[in-house]
Design a protein around this motif. Structure first.
Motif, PDB file in Angstrom:
ATOM      1  N   LYS A 363       0.830  -1.207   0.000  1.00 44.32           N
ATOM      2  CA  LYS A 363       0.000   0.000   0.000  1.00 44.32           C
ATOM      3  C   LYS A 363       0.867   1.260   0.000  1.00 44.32           C
ATOM      4  O   LYS A 363       2.070   1.195   0.211  1.00 44.32           O
ATOM      5  CB  LYS A 363      -0.939  -0.018   1.218  1.00 44.32           C
ATOM      6  N   ASP A 380     -10.227  -1.213   1.195  1.00 48.17           N
ATOM      7  CA  ASP A 380     -10.651  -1.268  -0.209  1.00 48.17           C
ATOM      8  C   ASP A 380     -12.089  -1.781  -0.203  1.00 48.17           C
ATOM      9  O   ASP A 380     -12.395  -2.738   0.494  1.00 48.17           O
ATOM     10  CB  ASP A 380      -9.794  -2.259  -1.011  1.00 48.17           C
ATOM     11  N   GLU A 388     -12.175  -4.133  -7.001  1.00 51.64           N
ATOM     12  CA  GLU A 388     -12.004  -2.856  -6.299  1.00 51.64           C
ATOM     13  C   GLU A 388     -12.754  -1.704  -6.972  1.00 51.64           C
ATOM     14  O   GLU A 388     -12.556  -1.411  -8.137  1.00 51.64           O
ATOM     15  CB  GLU A 388     -10.509  -2.526  -6.232  1.00 51.64           C
TER      16      GLU A 388
HETATM   17 MG    MG Z   1      -6.252   0.806  -4.901  1.00 49.85          MG
END
Ligand code: MG
Ligand code: 4AD
Length: 465
Positions: A363, A380, A388
């Motif tokens: 991330k 998410d 996503e």
């Molecule tokens: Mg993303």
């Protein structure tokens, strides 16, 4: 505006009143002395039927026009609004005058009345808004863009215009388009190294991948803000879910934690689905019957349900139970692949899932580190079919922790001096997320290729129109 839209005409009580219709011809049919012309102006899904009886008195120019009118032509029709004898339409226009405003020769007009593939329509993207599907997509896009502003404005969020050109890489993923006025060919010929002090901005500059960092600066002044604008990614991913240019909505909230962020994301999506279900009903009915069976029912169910919450660690545990079925074997530390996201939403949760607390390695640098030192306060939102749709997090508001993370990633502190200032002066816990607007439209319409939910898609090797 003098002339009404077809949407407004269709809402009237037919009482023989004089009306004007303007739009583009979808079809023309002839039956003995009767000519039926379906006119659409894109104001709503439906077309209006204009009927001419050639046995009634009509002026010569009108007779000529009726003869020449063909699919795709722009027309102006005058007549009386009357109840329709035909089934499935309450009213029609009994035509008294016809003008062929702009012809569309049948030999060359590419959109004849037959089903065209989406691939073919992408090649004529300048005309595809005249089809049922692309008209409906455009209307849903427009309504939901407005709904996004309504949602945030009614909750005290200020709309911030964050820059398109930037010198900082928000996501640290390096997938940025460079912006330059340097003479590239001249440079290549000279063989000399690039001198960025000679470039327009005096240093390397790019198209933004996200307005988040700048939005954070305003959130720590105005409390609740959002940006909604185009973002750019030079990822070489040729998929049905990625564009090089897409629109992103990014709220950012001061004095907020990950839980608040998840709550906001869920409320936000549900509100947008509700608006689509109520205000885009006709268009959704089309998508439901022709594009994605059951999409209305799905949206209604999602609005009623609670999103499933799951930590990344639990998600991996769930995936490992079924490891055999995946091409990419799931293991702690790996990024979730779309097959994993599909499984979690479609087979574990049967609906949207919010996955939290991902390993920091996969991330972005700005996410708040958890006490375990390994995971970050990321979230998410995954949805069936797409994976996503939203990515967000609580931000690291502790100066030393953030500095350490930036250095760990080999980034330079001086590039982020202004971002770090937010942690030096009046720092607060804060959180936000980004919704990919085209992914939202894909989800709501049931369309399958992201290139079909934006008017002019930009993707690898594709920048036409
Ligand atoms: Mg993303
Ligand atoms: O997860 P992403 O990369 O997050 C950010 O950019 C954060 N700065 C957002 C924030 O916290 N303010 O992107 C956010 C969303 C994704 O969930 C996805 O819906 C969409 O943007 N997205 C794309 N949509 C189309 N084409 C692409 N190439 C996309 N990349 C991301």
């Amino acid at each position: 505006m003098k002339n009404p839209l077809i949407k407004e005409l269709l809402a009237l009580e037919p009482q023989g009143q004089e009306v004007h219709v303007q739009g583009w011809v979808r079809t023309k049919r002839e039956l003995k002395n009767l000519v039926f012309i379906e006119v659409n102006d894109g104001s709503c899904f439906r077309s209006i039927q204009c009927t001419f009886d050639l046995n009634t008195p009509l002026d010569e120019p009108s007779r000529e026009a009726i003869k020449e009118i063909s699919t795709g032509a722009a027309v102006h029709i005058e007549g009386k609004l009357v109840p329709s004898p035909a089934e499935g339409q309450p009213l029609e226009v009994a035509g008294t005058r016809a003008v062929l405003v702009g012809p569309a020769p049948a030999e060359s007009y590419p959109l004849q009345k037959k089903r065209h593939s989406f691939e073919f329509l992408r090649e004529i993207a300048h005309l595809r808004a005249r089809t049922n599907t692309f008209g409906a997509v455009a209307r849903v896009r427009s309504r939901l863009a407005f709904a996004i502003h309504q949602f945030f404005q009614s909750r005290g969020f200020q709309y911030i215009h964050t820059p398109i050109i930037t010198a900082s890489d928000c996501e640290g993923a390096g997938a940025m388009f460079q912006v330059t006025t340097l003479d590239l060919e001249g440079l290549a010929r000279s063989g000399k190294p690039v001198d960025y002090t000679k470039d327009f901005f005096g240093k390397p500059s790019y198209l933004t991948v996200s307005g988040q960092l700048e939005a954070e600066t305003y959130a720590t002044a105005l409390s609740r803000v959002y940006t909604f604008g185009p973002t750019f990614r030079a990822e070489n991913s040729n998929t049905t879910r990625h564009l090089a240019e897409f629109w992103m909505v990014e709220p950012e909230v001061a004095f907020a934690h990950l839980e608040d962020d998840m709550e906001l994301a869920e409320e936000f999506l549900k509100e947008l689905f509700t608006v689509a279900l109520t205000d885009c009903r006709e268009d959704l009915e089309f998508f439901d019957s022709r594009i994605q069976n059951g999409i209305i029912r799905t949206l209604e169910q999602v609005v009623q349900s609670r999103f499933t919450h799951m930590t990344y660690t639990d998600a991996i545990r769930e995936l490992e139970k079924k490891a055999d079925r995946f091409e990419f074997k799931p293991s702690w530390g790996c990024d979730l692949q779309s097959e994993h996201e599909k499984y979690l939403t479609e087979e574990v949760a049967h609906g949207p899932v919010i996955v939290t607390d991902y390993p920091k390695e996969i991330k972005a640098f700005y996410m708040k580190l958890n006490d375990d030192g390994k995971t970050v306060r990321a979230m998410d939102v995954l949805v069936p079919r797409l994976g996503e749709i939203i990515g967000g997090s609580e931000r690291e508001e502790r100066l030393e922790v953030l500095e350490r993370r930036i250095l760990e990633l080999g980034m330079k502190l001086e590039d982020y001096w202004w971002y770090l200032d937010l942690r030096r002066f009046g720092t607060v816990p804060h959180a936000g997320f980004g919704l990919g607007f085209e992914r939202l439209i894909l989800y709501v319409t049931g369309m399958t290729n992201i290139r079909d939910v934006i008017p002019y898609p930009r993707a690898v090797g594709q920048a036409d129109f």
